[in-house]
Design a protein around this motif. Structure first.
Motif, PDB file in Angstrom:
ATOM      1  N   VAL A 349       0.843  -1.184   0.000  1.00 44.73           N
ATOM      2  CA  VAL A 349       0.000   0.000   0.000  1.00 44.73           C
ATOM      3  C   VAL A 349       0.885   1.243   0.000  1.00 44.73           C
ATOM      4  N   CYS A 350       0.515   2.216  -0.852  1.00 46.94           N
ATOM      5  CA  CYS A 350       1.333   3.434  -1.004  1.00 46.94           C
ATOM      6  C   CYS A 350       0.494   4.691  -0.902  1.00 46.94           C
ATOM      7  N   ASN A 351      -0.425   4.731   0.053  1.00 49.23           N
ATOM      8  CA  ASN A 351      -1.157   5.979   0.265  1.00 49.23           C
ATOM      9  C   ASN A 351      -0.211   7.077   0.751  1.00 49.23           C
ATOM     10  N   ASP A 352       0.851   6.682   1.388  1.00 52.75           N
ATOM     11  CA  ASP A 352       1.975   7.565   1.657  1.00 52.75           C
ATOM     12  C   ASP A 352       3.068   7.188   0.661  1.00 52.75           C
ATOM     13  N   ILE A 353       3.407   8.080  -0.255  1.00 50.02           N
ATOM     14  CA  ILE A 353       4.315   7.746  -1.350  1.00 50.02           C
ATOM     15  C   ILE A 353       5.687   7.324  -0.840  1.00 50.02           C
ATOM     16  N   ARG A 354       5.992   7.657   0.415  1.00 50.72           N
ATOM     17  CA  ARG A 354       7.284   7.238   0.964  1.00 50.72           C
ATOM     18  C   ARG A 354       7.357   5.717   1.151  1.00 50.72           C
ATOM     19  N   ASP A 355       6.203   5.042   1.068  1.00 49.07           N
ATOM     20  CA  ASP A 355       6.201   3.582   1.164  1.00 49.07           C
ATOM     21  C   ASP A 355       6.560   2.912  -0.162  1.00 49.07           C
ATOM     22  N   ALA A 356       6.618   3.699  -1.244  1.00 49.55           N
ATOM     23  CA  ALA A 356       7.002   3.136  -2.544  1.00 49.55           C
ATOM     24  C   ALA A 356       8.432   2.624  -2.462  1.00 49.55           C
ATOM     25  N   GLY A 357       8.638   1.397  -2.893  1.00 48.43           N
ATOM     26  CA  GLY A 357       9.968   0.809  -2.853  1.00 48.43           C
ATOM     27  C   GLY A 357      10.288   0.090  -1.564  1.00 48.43           C
ATOM     28  N   ARG A 358       9.366   0.122  -0.602  1.00 50.09           N
ATOM     29  CA  ARG A 358       9.606  -0.572   0.666  1.00 50.09           C
ATOM     30  C   ARG A 358       9.758  -2.073   0.445  1.00 50.09           C
ATOM     31  N   LEU A 359       8.934  -2.604  -0.463  1.00 51.18           N
ATOM     32  CA  LEU A 359       9.042  -4.011  -0.869  1.00 51.18           C
ATOM     33  C   LEU A 359       9.357  -4.062  -2.358  1.00 51.18           C
ATOM     34  N   PRO A 360      10.068  -5.094  -2.812  1.00 52.53           N
ATOM     35  CA  PRO A 360      10.399  -5.176  -4.245  1.00 52.53           C
ATOM     36  C   PRO A 360       9.167  -5.405  -5.102  1.00 52.53           C
ATOM     37  N   VAL A 361       9.154  -4.793  -6.285  1.00 53.19           N
ATOM     38  CA  VAL A 361       8.055  -4.976  -7.238  1.00 53.19           C
ATOM     39  C   VAL A 361       8.033  -6.422  -7.716  1.00 53.19           C
ATOM     40  N   ASP A 362       6.832  -7.004  -7.762  1.00 51.19           N
ATOM     41  CA  ASP A 362       6.686  -8.354  -8.325  1.00 51.19           C
ATOM     42  C   ASP A 362       6.447  -8.200  -9.826  1.00 51.19           C
ATOM     43  N   PHE A 363       7.522  -8.249 -10.587  1.00 51.60           N
ATOM     44  CA  PHE A 363       7.434  -7.998 -12.024  1.00 51.60           C
ATOM     45  C   PHE A 363       6.597  -9.044 -12.756  1.00 51.60           C
ATOM     46  N   ASP A 364       6.475 -10.245 -12.178  1.00 48.00           N
ATOM     47  CA  ASP A 364       5.726 -11.308 -12.848  1.00 48.00           C
ATOM     48  C   ASP A 364       4.296 -10.870 -13.158  1.00 48.00           C
ATOM     49  N   TYR A 365       3.668 -10.129 -12.242  1.00 46.76           N
ATOM     50  CA  TYR A 365       2.294  -9.663 -12.448  1.00 46.76           C
ATOM     51  C   TYR A 365       2.210  -8.772 -13.683  1.00 46.76           C
ATOM     52  N   TYR A 366       3.109  -7.816 -13.774  1.00 45.77           N
ATOM     53  CA  TYR A 366       3.059  -6.846 -14.874  1.00 45.77           C
ATOM     54  C   TYR A 366       3.434  -7.497 -16.209  1.00 45.77           C
ATOM     55  N   VAL A 367       4.380  -8.435 -16.179  1.00 43.31           N
ATOM     56  CA  VAL A 367       4.738  -9.168 -17.394  1.00 43.31           C
ATOM     57  C   VAL A 367       3.524  -9.939 -17.905  1.00 43.31           C
ATOM     58  N   ARG A 368       2.809 -10.575 -17.007  1.00 41.59           N
ATOM     59  CA  ARG A 368       1.619 -11.334 -17.399  1.00 41.59           C
ATOM     60  C   ARG A 368       0.569 -10.426 -18.048  1.00 41.59           C
ATOM     61  N   GLU A 369       0.377  -9.232 -17.475  1.00 42.92           N
ATOM     62  CA  GLU A 369      -0.613  -8.309 -18.035  1.00 42.92           C
ATOM     63  C   GLU A 369      -0.187  -7.794 -19.408  1.00 42.92           C
ATOM     64  N   VAL A 370       1.102  -7.557 -19.608  1.00 43.09           N
ATOM     65  CA  VAL A 370       1.583  -7.144 -20.927  1.00 43.09           C
ATOM     66  C   VAL A 370       1.377  -8.273 -21.929  1.00 43.09           C
ATOM     67  N   GLU A 371       1.655  -9.478 -21.530  1.00 43.93           N
ATOM     68  CA  GLU A 371       1.507 -10.628 -22.436  1.00 43.93           C
ATOM     69  C   GLU A 371       0.064 -10.765 -22.918  1.00 43.93           C
ATOM     70  N   LYS A 372      -0.908 -10.416 -22.063  1.00 43.73           N
ATOM     71  CA  LYS A 372      -2.312 -10.476 -22.476  1.00 43.73           C
ATOM     72  C   LYS A 372      -2.590  -9.538 -23.651  1.00 43.73           C
ATOM     73  N   LEU A 373      -1.830  -8.442 -23.736  1.00 50.68           N
ATOM     74  CA  LEU A 373      -2.069  -7.442 -24.780  1.00 50.68           C
ATOM     75  C   LEU A 373      -1.281  -7.690 -26.051  1.00 50.68           C
ATOM     76  N   VAL A 374      -0.225  -8.496 -25.980  1.00 45.87           N
ATOM     77  CA  VAL A 374       0.642  -8.602 -27.159  1.00 45.87           C
ATOM     78  C   VAL A 374       0.779 -10.008 -27.733  1.00 45.87           C
ATOM     79  N   LEU A 375       0.578 -11.028 -26.925  1.00 42.24           N
ATOM     80  CA  LEU A 375       0.766 -12.391 -27.434  1.00 42.24           C
ATOM     81  C   LEU A 375      -0.508 -12.898 -28.094  1.00 42.24           C
ATOM     82  N   GLY A 376      -0.344 -13.784 -29.035  1.00 45.83           N
ATOM     83  CA  GLY A 376      -1.517 -14.388 -29.684  1.00 45.83           C
ATOM     84  C   GLY A 376      -2.005 -13.662 -30.922  1.00 45.83           C
ATOM     85  N   MET A 377      -1.403 -12.532 -31.262  1.00 48.88           N
ATOM     86  CA  MET A 377      -1.813 -11.822 -32.476  1.00 48.88           C
ATOM     87  C   MET A 377      -1.108 -12.442 -33.682  1.00 48.88           C
ATOM     88  N   SER A 378      -1.828 -12.500 -34.806  1.00 46.65           N
ATOM     89  CA  SER A 378      -1.263 -13.100 -36.008  1.00 46.65           C
ATOM     90  C   SER A 378      -1.416 -12.157 -37.182  1.00 46.65           C
TER      91      SER A 378
END
Length: 378
Positions: A349-378
């Motif tokens: 939670v980052c309602n206080d922006i100073r909490d940004a970066g307190r825990l490492p970003v889980d990149f797997d979530y964002y990679v999965r969301e990008v893949e939904k938009l780009v994979l499977g097109m022909s």
């Protein structure tokens, strides 16, 4: 100061001179004219017409259809043409003299004045935006039972005639050799054509303009990445990019700016061939990883065992807590309803922006969301 109607015969809402050469369009026209409705929302959900392999979906609010999960690229043998009706719904009312019955023909005069005034201001200017809102707002409120513009027959005249007019444009274009429709959506369409027949297709468009008294705006794409009719990226010949739906990231302040890294990276992957994971992990702007959720005053949010504010900003984080919405009990029940937000993923939670970066970003979530938009097109 309203016109209320117990029912509407749709034959009264469709311009009488509309007709088609294509049998499937003519069938749809006759079917619509045979219908009588008592409400204007959720009436048609699966009314379709398939013409030369392309499926058009009809509703009381508009027409749409699209190829799906396809990449279309222009070449020496292929032109991608886009045609949109200028200020379609207001101009249908203006050119055909449609008005809410209780307001009379003066409505059309004032409506046209607003449209002419809008044309004096460049697109993107506050004045143009304000007048666009006024024009579209009048039409939208014609189906609002609390509005002075309320007359649902006026609404149906605009939307149903609009759908049929788009079909008339398609009906003419498909007579041109090599024309292939790739998308339609309410006020326009995109098609491909061989360069040798591009001018012939434009001539069909001009014939349609003369008949309908509506104007078309033209543009040509270099390539289009189409997930469906509501979600796509189009790159014009001059390099400018049009984004729709899930691919939009140039948003107004009042819109939801959640996880902007997803559409931004998806665009780079599609247009530049960038690698997905590497681009996500090296993305420089932390704010683009932020998401937000909100609940009404009758509900509340928790993260772990802590109650947090009802509008909360967060990012997906390794080792983060789990976020839940708590909704009041349903009628006759006693237990509050707990609904997971980003189920299966931890958040910081980052309602206080100073909490940004307190825990490492889980990149797997964002990679999965990008893949939904780009994979499977022909």
């Amino acid at each position: 100061r309203q016109t209320r109607r117990p029912s509407i015969a749709l034959k009264d809402a469709i311009l009488p001179w509309i007709t088609f050469q294509e049998p499937e369009f003519q069938r749809m026209l006759e079917w619509l004219k045979a219908q009588t409705i008592t409400e204007t929302k959720g009436v048609f959900t699966d009314v379709t017409a398939t013409v030369r392999g392309f499926t058009f979906v009809f509703g009381l609010g508009g027409i749409h259809g699209s190829v799906e999960s396809e990449i279309v690229e222009a070449s020496d043998s292929l032109v991608i043409e886009s045609v949109d009706v200028t200020s379609m719904y207001p101009n249908i009312a203006i050119s055909n003299g449609f008005y809410p019955e209780h307001l009379g023909p003066t409505f059309v005069t004032i409506y046209q004045h607003l449209y002419e005034e809008r044309k004096k201001h460049p697109k993107g200017s506050p004045e143009n935006a304000m007048l666009k809102l006024a024009l579209n707002g009048c039409y939208g409120d014609s189906n609002n039972p609390y509005s002075v513009f309320y007359d649902s027959l006026f609404t149906m005249k605009v939307t149903l005639s609009g759908q049929m007019l788009i079909c008339m444009l398609v009906d003419r274009l498909i007579t041109v050799p090599t024309v292939w429709i790739i998308m339609t959506n309410t006020d326009g369409l995109e098609y491909t054509v061989h360069p040798d027949y591009a001018e012939q297709a434009r001539a069909r468009c001009r014939e349609w303009e003369q008949l309908t008294k509506l104007n078309l705006e033209y543009a040509r794409y270099k390539r289009m990445f189409i997930r469906d009719c509501n979600n796509y990226i189009g790159q014009y010949l001059d390099g400018k990019v049009k984004r729709k739906g899930a691919y939009e990231h140039d948003l107004e302040w009042h819109q939801n700016h959640s996880a902007l890294v997803v559409p931004k990276v998806a665009e780079k992957v599609l247009l530049e061939g960038a690698p997905i994971r590497e681009t996500v992990e090296q993305w420089p702007e932390m704010m683009d990883f932020m998401l937000r959720t909100k609940v009404p005053r009758s509900s509340f949010l928790t993260c772990g065992d802590q109650r947090i504010q009802n509008i909360t900003r967060y990012y997906i984080a390794k080792g983060g807590g789990h976020l839940f919405k708590w909704m009041p009990p349903l009628k006759g029940k006693e237990e509050w309803r707990r609904i997971g937000v980003e189920s299966g993923w931890g958040v910081q939670v980052c309602n206080d922006i100073r909490d940004a970066g307190r825990l490492p970003v889980d990149f797997d979530y964002y990679v999965r969301e990008v893949e939904k938009l780009v994979l499977g097109m022909s």
